[in-house]
Design an enzyme around this catalytic site. Structure first.
Site, PDB file in Angstrom:
ATOM      1  N   GLU A 108       4.082  -5.218   9.360  1.00 10.31           N
ATOM      2  CA  GLU A 108       2.748  -4.892   8.882  1.00 10.31           C
ATOM      3  C   GLU A 108       2.408  -3.439   9.185  1.00 10.31           C
ATOM      4  O   GLU A 108       2.623  -2.959  10.297  1.00 10.31           O
ATOM      5  CB  GLU A 108       1.708  -5.808   9.544  1.00 10.31           C
ATOM      6  CG  GLU A 108       1.931  -7.293   9.302  1.00 10.31           C
ATOM      7  CD  GLU A 108       1.677  -7.707   7.869  1.00 10.31           C
ATOM      8  OE1 GLU A 108       1.255  -6.857   7.052  1.00 10.31           O
ATOM      9  OE2 GLU A 108       1.912  -8.881   7.550  1.00 10.31           O
ATOM     10  N   CYS A 109       1.860  -2.755   8.197  1.00  4.80           N
ATOM     11  CA  CYS A 109       1.443  -1.373   8.417  1.00  4.80           C
ATOM     12  C   CYS A 109       0.051  -1.300   9.026  1.00  4.80           C
ATOM     13  O   CYS A 109      -0.374  -0.242   9.477  1.00  4.80           O
ATOM     14  CB  CYS A 109       1.480  -0.595   7.108  1.00  4.80           C
ATOM     15  SG  CYS A 109       0.276  -1.159   5.878  1.00  4.80           S
ATOM     16  N   GLY A 110      -0.669  -2.423   9.026  1.00  5.17           N
ATOM     17  CA  GLY A 110      -2.004  -2.454   9.602  1.00  5.17           C
ATOM     18  C   GLY A 110      -3.102  -2.673   8.594  1.00  5.17           C
ATOM     19  O   GLY A 110      -4.241  -2.970   8.960  1.00  5.17           O
TER      20      GLY A 110
END
Length: 239
Positions: free
Chosen positions: A234-236
């Site tokens: 996940e990149c956020g």
């Protein structure tokens, strides 16, 4: 289905949220989108990475709300094929495209910070904050987003395996109409509607982000290992 208590959703009525999700699980994706556009709070926005099979969500939502703002976060490091796909799908669907970029250009970032994606987990975390999270948060504020449509799927990663159709995130509603779709189902949708896939799909890419943090799916790999060197999935943006 009766109109939901939107205030209850946004302020923590988990029982109402669970019941609504139970009903949404049994609905086709097209009906989920229609229900969301009728009942969930404006402004409605749709985010897209313009990655593999991204035409599914763009077609599914924009055919019911052609004017919906479509948010693209352009890090400056996307594949050339991605930029060409953005142009092609924007022209084909008449998308209301809203492009958001980092405050600092790639060259400026590299001059001051180096290649963050080569600096381990902390570097990738900072890279994602500067290039993905901050621009997306700015987009959601600028567009006064009340409901955010996103094409997340449970199959993509263990971190997404339990995600519902409808959830709360940072005071707004996040809506995932194809959360239970598998890749073959999306492929059938593309064929049925004569929609293009990302050109890199034929080269083994199953999840496409930036040039330097994306690799094709190789034998023995999980889909989530094709991004960020397997350090992060996940990149956020979709926590």
């Amino acid at each position: 289905m009766s109109k939901p208590d939107l205030d209850a959703f946004l302020h923590g009525d988990d029982a109402a949220l669970r019941e609504t999700n139970r009903r949404l699980e049994s609905m086709p994706a097209e009906d989920r989108v229609r229900w969301a556009l009728e009942h969930l709070p404006p402004q409605h926005v749709l985010s897209s990475s313009f990655g593999t099979q991204s035409a599914v969500m763009l077609h599914l939502v924009s055919r019911q709300m052609p004017e919906i703002p479509v948010i693209l976060v352009d890090t400056g490091y996307l594949f050339p094929e991605t930029y060409r796909l953005v142009d092609a799908l924007t022209d084909r669907f008449g998308l209301n495209l809203k492009v958001y970029r980092p405050a600092l250009s790639p060259a400026w970032q590299e001059a001051g910070l180096g290649r963050l994606w080569e600096q381990g987990a902390d570097g990738i975390e900072r890279y994602n904050r500067l290039n993905k999270i901050d621009p997306m948060e700015r987009a959601l504020r600028d567009l006064d987003a009340g409901t955010w449509f996103a094409g997340l799927r449970r199959q993509q990663a263990n971190s997404r395996a339990e995600l519902p159709v409808l959830r709360r995130q940072d005071g707004r509603i996040k809506f995932h109409p194809i959360i239970d779709w598998h890749r073959p189902r999306r492929a059938r949708y593309l064929r049925r509607h004569d929609l293009p896939d990302h050109p890199l799909r034929d080269q083994g890419y199953v999840s496409i982000g930036d040039v330097h943090t994306t690799v094709p799916l190789l034998p023995g790999m999980l889909e989530e290992e094709t991004r960020f060197f397997g350090i992060k999935r996940e990149c956020g943006l979709h926590r």
